[in-house]
Design an enzyme around this catalytic site. Structure first.
Site, mmCIF file in Angstrom:
data_model
loop_
_atom_site.group_PDB
_atom_site.id
_atom_site.type_symbol
_atom_site.label_atom_id
_atom_site.label_comp_id
_atom_site.label_asym_id
_atom_site.label_seq_id
_atom_site.Cartn_x
_atom_site.Cartn_y
_atom_site.Cartn_z
ATOM 1 N N GLN A 1 75.054 47.726 72.796
ATOM 2 C CA GLN A 1 74.232 46.778 73.283
ATOM 3 C C GLN A 1 72.764 47.194 73.208
ATOM 4 N N ARG B 1 75.736 46.334 85.931
ATOM 5 C CA ARG B 1 74.244 46.325 84.402
ATOM 6 C C ARG B 1 73.403 46.517 84.396
ATOM 7 N N ARG C 1 62.254 37.938 82.732
ATOM 8 C CA ARG C 1 60.850 38.218 83.764
ATOM 9 C C ARG C 1 59.869 37.702 82.883
ATOM 10 N N ARG D 1 79.126 40.002 90.880
ATOM 11 C CA ARG D 1 77.675 39.750 89.980
ATOM 12 C C ARG D 1 77.416 38.642 90.978
ATOM 13 N N SER E 1 69.077 56.495 83.955
ATOM 14 C CA SER E 1 69.014 55.850 84.933
ATOM 15 C C SER E 1 70.733 55.970 85.070
ATOM 16 N N LYS F 1 77.689 54.483 81.131
ATOM 17 C CA LYS F 1 78.437 53.949 80.354
ATOM 18 C C LYS F 1 78.372 55.303 79.333
ATOM 19 N N CYS G 1 76.499 37.410 79.859
ATOM 20 C CA CYS G 1 77.296 38.402 77.751
ATOM 21 C C CYS G 1 79.143 37.150 77.848
ATOM 22 N N THR H 1 75.565 50.419 75.577
ATOM 23 C CA THR H 1 73.932 50.725 75.900
ATOM 24 C C THR H 1 72.990 51.959 74.622
ATOM 25 N N TYR I 1 73.687 54.324 86.062
ATOM 26 C CA TYR I 1 73.743 53.181 85.509
ATOM 27 C C TYR I 1 74.356 53.272 83.873
ATOM 28 N N HIS I 2 73.054 53.477 83.258
ATOM 29 C CA HIS I 2 73.214 54.145 81.578
ATOM 30 C C HIS I 2 74.250 55.783 81.878
ATOM 31 N N ASP J 1 87.685 38.271 86.343
ATOM 32 C CA ASP J 1 85.697 38.293 86.971
ATOM 33 C C ASP J 1 86.175 38.413 87.841
HETATM 34 P P1 NAD Z 1 77.008 40.743 83.880
HETATM 35 O O1 NAD Z 1 76.420 40.735 85.542
HETATM 36 O O2 NAD Z 1 75.602 39.431 84.441
HETATM 37 O O3 NAD Z 1 78.057 40.376 84.208
HETATM 38 C C1 NAD Z 1 79.206 40.915 83.907
HETATM 39 C C2 NAD Z 1 80.612 40.480 84.548
HETATM 40 O O4 NAD Z 1 81.102 41.483 85.163
HETATM 41 C C3 NAD Z 1 80.128 40.064 86.291
HETATM 42 O O5 NAD Z 1 80.225 38.263 86.329
HETATM 43 C C4 NAD Z 1 81.251 40.285 87.476
HETATM 44 O O6 NAD Z 1 80.923 39.830 88.395
HETATM 45 C C5 NAD Z 1 81.754 41.088 86.534
HETATM 46 N N1 NAD Z 1 82.140 42.588 87.626
HETATM 47 C C6 NAD Z 1 81.591 43.335 87.407
HETATM 48 N N2 NAD Z 1 82.476 44.027 87.806
HETATM 49 C C7 NAD Z 1 83.611 43.878 88.424
HETATM 50 C C8 NAD Z 1 84.909 44.189 88.838
HETATM 51 N N3 NAD Z 1 85.559 45.697 88.867
HETATM 52 N N4 NAD Z 1 86.241 43.634 88.103
HETATM 53 C C9 NAD Z 1 86.218 42.519 87.993
HETATM 54 N N5 NAD Z 1 84.657 41.400 87.174
HETATM 55 C C10 NAD Z 1 83.964 42.492 87.529
HETATM 56 O O7 NAD Z 1 75.896 41.583 82.779
HETATM 57 P P2 NAD Z 1 76.013 41.273 81.426
HETATM 58 O O8 NAD Z 1 75.045 41.030 80.671
HETATM 59 O O9 NAD Z 1 76.927 40.013 80.824
HETATM 60 O O10 NAD Z 1 76.209 42.646 80.868
HETATM 61 C C11 NAD Z 1 77.556 42.642 80.060
HETATM 62 C C12 NAD Z 1 78.210 44.175 79.670
HETATM 63 O O11 NAD Z 1 76.888 43.876 78.587
HETATM 64 C C13 NAD Z 1 77.839 45.037 80.855
HETATM 65 O O12 NAD Z 1 78.971 46.029 81.088
HETATM 66 C C14 NAD Z 1 76.410 45.269 80.503
HETATM 67 O O13 NAD Z 1 76.135 47.165 80.591
HETATM 68 C C15 NAD Z 1 76.462 45.296 78.652
HETATM 69 N N6 NAD Z 1 75.599 44.834 78.584
HETATM 70 C C16 NAD Z 1 74.378 44.364 78.927
HETATM 71 C C17 NAD Z 1 72.743 43.891 77.996
HETATM 72 C C18 NAD Z 1 71.774 43.412 79.036
HETATM 73 O O14 NAD Z 1 71.044 43.159 78.090
HETATM 74 N N7 NAD Z 1 72.446 42.203 79.123
HETATM 75 C C19 NAD Z 1 72.932 44.877 77.376
HETATM 76 C C20 NAD Z 1 73.606 45.806 77.110
HETATM 77 C C21 NAD Z 1 75.025 45.771 77.664
HETATM 78 N N1 USQ Z 2 60.142 47.054 81.803
HETATM 79 C C1 USQ Z 2 58.869 46.411 81.774
HETATM 80 N N2 USQ Z 2 58.463 45.510 83.246
HETATM 81 C C2 USQ Z 2 59.893 44.578 83.858
HETATM 82 C C3 USQ Z 2 61.040 45.036 83.251
HETATM 83 C C4 USQ Z 2 61.145 46.267 82.881
HETATM 84 O O1 USQ Z 2 57.918 47.596 82.025
HETATM 85 O O2 USQ Z 2 58.644 43.416 84.441
HETATM 86 C C5 USQ Z 2 60.719 47.621 81.055
HETATM 87 C C6 USQ Z 2 61.447 49.047 81.831
HETATM 88 O O3 USQ Z 2 60.522 49.837 81.989
HETATM 89 C C7 USQ Z 2 62.046 48.986 80.182
HETATM 90 C C8 USQ Z 2 62.435 48.141 80.027
HETATM 91 O O4 USQ Z 2 61.173 47.508 79.824
HETATM 92 O O5 USQ Z 2 61.248 50.020 79.751
HETATM 93 C C9 USQ Z 2 63.678 47.668 79.828
HETATM 94 O O6 USQ Z 2 64.147 46.856 80.658
HETATM 95 P P1 USQ Z 2 64.852 46.323 80.759
HETATM 96 O O7 USQ Z 2 64.850 45.831 82.588
HETATM 97 O O8 USQ Z 2 64.280 45.062 79.968
HETATM 98 O O9 USQ Z 2 66.525 46.517 80.759
HETATM 99 P P2 USQ Z 2 66.963 48.099 80.917
HETATM 100 O O10 USQ Z 2 66.903 48.592 82.484
HETATM 101 O O11 USQ Z 2 67.021 48.831 79.579
HETATM 102 O O12 USQ Z 2 68.860 47.566 81.036
HETATM 103 C C10 USQ Z 2 69.497 46.033 80.368
HETATM 104 C C11 USQ Z 2 70.426 45.718 80.571
HETATM 105 C C12 USQ Z 2 71.135 46.739 80.789
HETATM 106 C C13 USQ Z 2 71.854 47.372 79.204
HETATM 107 C C14 USQ Z 2 70.418 47.614 78.467
HETATM 108 C C15 USQ Z 2 70.079 47.981 77.347
HETATM 109 O O13 USQ Z 2 69.938 45.558 82.168
HETATM 110 O O14 USQ Z 2 72.310 46.541 81.121
HETATM 111 O O15 USQ Z 2 72.361 48.552 79.607
HETATM 112 O O16 USQ Z 2 69.104 46.532 79.119
HETATM 113 S S1 USQ Z 2 69.396 49.496 76.729
HETATM 114 O O17 USQ Z 2 67.902 49.464 76.997
HETATM 115 O O18 USQ Z 2 68.958 49.257 75.142
HETATM 116 O O19 USQ Z 2 70.149 50.213 77.338
#
Ligand code: NAD
Ligand code: USQ
Length: 404
Positions: free
Chosen positions: A208, A100, A241, A35, A179, A185, A12, A144, A181-182, A31
């Site tokens: 998000q 994340r 996926r 990651r 989880s 947040k 993101c 999240t 992780y969640h 950064d």
């Molecule tokens: P990502 O892992 O691709 O990016 C996170 C970046 O942060 C990476 O480049 C990593 O190197 C850096 N980072 C992590 N810990 C660090 C630290 N201690 N110091 C400096 N850099 C650090 O993740 P993303 O998918 O881009 O997600 C970004 C944010 O958005 C996260 O907080 C995640 O929880 C949130 N989010 C993501 C999604 C999604 O679907 N990708 C959905 C909801 C929320």
């Molecule tokens: N799932 C499947 N099959 C798969 C992968 C996932 O059925 O192959 C299911 C999971 O069990 C879950 C749903 O799809 O019910 C979403 O899983 P996901 O892995 O796509 O997403 P999630 O683990 O929830 O995490 C992702 C991001 C995280 C962010 C979150 C937003 O990795 O950083 O916070 O989406 S939310 O889901 O709204 O919490």
């Protein structure tokens, strides 16, 4: 605006940094490349061939004429973060820099501890640095939708009006994360809310949903700017996926019944939501919460949509229902509000219009890089030790050992 993007080398963060830079804002990225290390630890890689940050930034300067400042270091290291904020003097800090992945946080004790320390300490540091160095700066923090879980009532945007024994109050919406992780947040949200109250800081928590897609106008400007596309069982999110699975001729891996319903948004909407939040800052002392997603789908609906899209390009995608690796409701009520960003001007992109271009065609273009061994889920919420843990202990990432 002067905007510091923490985690700007990630999925993101990279798209956001380029989008805001092209809009004329002055951008810096911080950064520590964790990651990229997690990919090495897990033995996986982005489907798309991402370039090192320095090469990405040079390519950006060449195509756009815009310079992006970089600070390489750990947000959980206070001295580093404070110095970066002191030098850059941001008006907004966009905080993406966390671990994340829900499965990563559930691998074993070490990964759970790492996730919560990295995320909670990082956010605390951001709060202290804003208070000490730039008290008027607006914190835009990525939360999240998963903080809320799947309650049997409508999900509001952050707060719920409650009537109890004849009295009413507006309280933070109950949190039921799924989880470690969640949970990190949720801990962040509480810390930010408290800091806003005691120090008069301004903050927006963007709860998000699951982000999908790879392509934004900016990342499409040069091959060296391509964004990451994770499809492995730990960092790959569900739509990415399914598209990679379809492209590789592997059955789509629906976990359990597939009634799990979540909010989703296109990465092009993520970057716009961040801009909207920055341009419309919270008031001093305000802890504002927006639900950042545009559509909700069940996992089974997504599998069917991907199956149809695959058929359009001549691929036959079967759908498998696997033993669920996670502990989550597989059939449940879900109705989450998400009007605040729309009210501020967000014009959503819809999945039905972008599934082919931003996902399926990318998966097909890079299908030679797909490793089918990455599809089956190896992290199980109820197993004390799992395959990822065994591998992890053999190739422990430097970062993990340093923090414990
Ligand atoms: P990502 O892992 O691709 O990016 C996170 C970046 O942060 C990476 O480049 C990593 O190197 C850096 N980072 C992590 N810990 C660090 C630290 N201690 N110091 C400096 N850099 C650090 O993740 P993303 O998918 O881009 O997600 C970004 C944010 O958005 C996260 O907080 C995640 O929880 C949130 N989010 C993501 C999604 C999604 O679907 N990708 C959905 C909801 C929320
Ligand atoms: N799932 C499947 N099959 C798969 C992968 C996932 O059925 O192959 C299911 C999971 O069990 C879950 C749903 O799809 O019910 C979403 O899983 P996901 O892995 O796509 O997403 P999630 O683990 O929830 O995490 C992702 C991001 C995280 C962010 C979150 C937003 O990795 O950083 O916070 O989406 S939310 O889901 O709204 O919490």
């Amino acid at each position: 605006m002067r905007i510091l993007v923490l985690g700007g080398d990630g999925y993101c963060g990279w798209a956001t940094a380029l989008y805001l830079s092209r809009k004329g804002h002055e951008i810096a990225i911080a950064d520590n490349f964790l990651r990229r290390q997690w990919d090495h630890e897990l033995g996986v890689q982005s489907l798309t061939p991402i370039q090192p940050l320095s090469r990405r930034l040079a390519a950006w300067q060449e195509v756009s004429g815009q310079f992006i400042e970089t600070y390489t270091g750990d947000v959980a290291d206070y001295d580093f973060l404070r110095a970066a904020i002191e030098e850059f003097q941001p008006e907004a800090v966009v905080h993406f820099a966390e671990q994340r992945s829900a499965p990563y946080s559930m691998i074993d004790r070490k990964h759970a501890v790492f996730t919560q320390v990295n995320n909670v300490v990082g956010t605390l540091n951001v709060l202290f640095a804003i208070r000490e160095v730039v008290p008027d700066c607006h914190l835009v923090k990525l939360g999240t939708m998963g903080e809320y879980g799947t309650p049997n009532i409508d999900i509001e945007e952050g707060y719920l009006r409650v009537e109890h024994n004849g009295r009413t109050d507006v309280l933070p919406f109950p949190k039921q994360p799924g989880s470690f992780y969640h949970l990190s947040k949720v801990h962040d949200s509480h810390n930010i809310m408290f800091a806003c109250k005691i120090w008069n800081i301004r903050a927006t928590d963007l709860n998000q949903g699951v982000v999908y897609g790879t392509v934004t106008e900016e990342t499409a400007m040069d091959e060296a700017l391509i964004n990451r596309f994770d499809y492995d069982d730990v960092f790959g999110t569900v739509l990415n996926r399914f598209c990679a699975e379809a492209a590789a001729g592997h059955p789509l891996t629906v976990y359990g019944k597939g009634g799990q319903t979540r909010g989703f948004l296109d990465i092009r909407d993520t970057v716009r939501c961040i801009e909207i939040a920055c341009l419309n800052p919270a008031n001093r002392g305000e802890f504002r919460v927006f639900n950042q997603f545009t559509e909700q789908f069940s996992v089974a609906e997504l599998a069917q949509m991907v199956q149809s899209a695959a058929r359009e390009v001549g691929l036959n995608a079967e759908i498998d229902h696997l033993d669920p690796p996670r502990v989550e409701a597989q059939e449940h009520y879900y109705n989450a509000k998400h009007s605040k960003l729309i009210d501020l001007g967000l014009q959503p992109h819809y999945l039905s219009e972008s599934l082919l271009d931003s996902l399926m065609n990318i998966a097909i273009r890079y299908h030679d890089r797909i490793e089918v061994s990455q599809f089956l889920p190896q992290v199980k919420w109820r197993e004390a030790r799992n395959q990822r843990s065994r591998r992890g202990s053999a190739q422990a990432a430097v970062a993990l050992s340093e923090r414990q």
